[in-house]
Design an enzyme around this catalytic site. Structure first.
Site, PDB file in Angstrom:
ATOM      1  N   SER A   1       0.832  -1.205   0.000  1.00  0.00           N
ATOM      2  CA  SER A   1       0.000   0.000   0.000  1.00  0.00           C
ATOM      3  C   SER A   1       0.862   1.249   0.000  1.00  0.00           C
ATOM      4  O   SER A   1       1.965   1.263   0.557  1.00  0.00           O
ATOM      5  CB  SER A   1      -0.899   0.009   1.243  1.00  0.00           C
TER       6      SER A   1
ATOM      7  N   TYR B   1      -2.356   0.271   9.889  1.00  0.00           N
ATOM      8  CA  TYR B   1      -2.488  -0.362   8.575  1.00  0.00           C
ATOM      9  C   TYR B   1      -1.215  -0.182   7.758  1.00  0.00           C
ATOM     10  O   TYR B   1      -0.642  -1.140   7.225  1.00  0.00           O
ATOM     11  CB  TYR B   1      -3.684   0.216   7.824  1.00  0.00           C
TER      12      TYR B   1
ATOM     13  N   LYS C   1       1.547  -3.143   6.563  1.00  0.00           N
ATOM     14  CA  LYS C   1       1.934  -3.421   5.180  1.00  0.00           C
ATOM     15  C   LYS C   1       3.447  -3.333   4.999  1.00  0.00           C
ATOM     16  O   LYS C   1       4.050  -4.121   4.263  1.00  0.00           O
ATOM     17  CB  LYS C   1       1.214  -2.465   4.226  1.00  0.00           C
TER      18      LYS C   1
END
Length: 327
Positions: free
Chosen positions: A117, A141, A145
């Protein structure tokens, strides 16, 4: 040759599954259906319902379908929500990736395309993000990643895993009316659902340091993204050297206001968006260069913004309740 797509019943995963089909490459989908939809997976594609946290199930799936490589898309993808649910985010995205890699190691499967991402970058300090830009994730998040990328790097050192990670921003549109973006957090479905329900879409902030005052972001078509996942898988299968990370970026970006104008054109619904206050932490501009990916994994912007909107609108409308459409 069969590849396994984790999260294969999701919006992006289902498009990747179809891209493998289009290339005549065997594919199997695995998904726990926490946010995916079973009906998104083509009937001809083997489907396994289960979580990537179940290492034994994953290993049995690899063996049963003679899988040679994995496209790893499954995970918890909502950056904002991850701040409230960090443990869940790390379990799904870090522990889950460890589980997948362990099953692959046990089964002798040595190729992975990892869905990373652009959240790994945090707030960029330059107008155009490249693969060399510093990674400063600002959410669990984004951190999860980045850890996923590290896991692949370290597993490559330990076992010879062949891998690459694809970083991208806002994925939109549809390559099939059978699949649409059902996320409650992404801009396109938020606008489309508002229009379908007769509500006015909103812009969060119009005083950013951009030409029209609204945030500028990369928007890329999901079918273009899927093509590059398959191209990366082909390269790994052929032993072609790949970079550890690629950005799938537009190089230019679009503002939220430009998206709203395209939505009005593409849907045929005339509206003036409501202007609301900024959301905390939204940078003015995040746009990435896709030059390396264009060189190596068939990345290019094949769709205009109007085509992105039209395809998303048509796919969503194809899934409306017919009785609701008549009322």
């Amino acid at each position: 040759m069969t590849w396994l797509v984790t999260g294969g019943a999701g919006y992006i995963g289902a498009h990747v599954v179809r891209a493998f089909q289009d290339e005549g490459i065997g594919v199997v989908a695995l998904d726990d259906l926490s946010s995916g939809h079973r009906e998104f997976v083509p009937a001809a594609v083997p489907f396994v319902e289960g979580t990537i946290l179940d290492t034994g199930l994953f290993r049995r799936t690899l063996d049963a379908h003679q899988v040679v490589g994995v496209v790893h898309l499954a995970g918890f993808k909502y950056a904002g929500v991850s701040v409230q649910r960090p443990l869940h985010t790390y379990e799904q995205n870090v522990t889950g990736t460890v589980s997948v890699l362990q099953a692959m190691q046990d089964a002798g499967v040595d190729k992975m395309v990892f869905s990373s991402s652009a959240a790994t970058f945090g707030t960029p300090t330059t107008d155009l993000v490249t693969e060399a830009s510093p990674t400063r994730p600002e959410s669990p998040y984004g951190e999860s990643k980045l850890i996923g990328e590290w896991l692949l790097r370290d597993q490559a050192t330990a076992t010879g895993l062949r891998h690459t990670s694809l970083r991208y921003f806002n994925v939109v549109g549809s390559g099939s009316t059978e699949v649409y973006d059902s996320s409650p957090h992404n801009l396109f479905p938020l606008v489309i659902e508002a229009l379908l329900e007769g509500r006015t879409p909103r812009i969060n902030g119009d005083d950013y340091d951009t030409p029209d005052g609204t945030c500028v972001r990369d928007y890329i078509h999901v079918a273009d993204l899927a093509v590059s996942h398959v191209s990366a898988a082909r390269a790994l299968s052929a032993g072609t050297p790949l970079e550890p990370v690629y950005n799938l970026g537009s190089g230019e970006g679009l503002s939220v206001r430009q998206i709203m104008e395209a939505m009005a054109r593409g849907t045929g619904v005339d509206f003036t968006p409501e202007i609301h206050a900024r959301r905390p932490g939204d940078p003015d501009r995040i746009v990435a260069s896709g030059d390396l990916a264009a060189r190596d994994i068939d990345w290019r912007m094949r769709h205009t913004i109007d085509e992105m909107v039209t395809s998303a609108w048509e796919a969503r409308r194809a899934h409306l309740d017919p009785t609701a459409q008549e009322s």
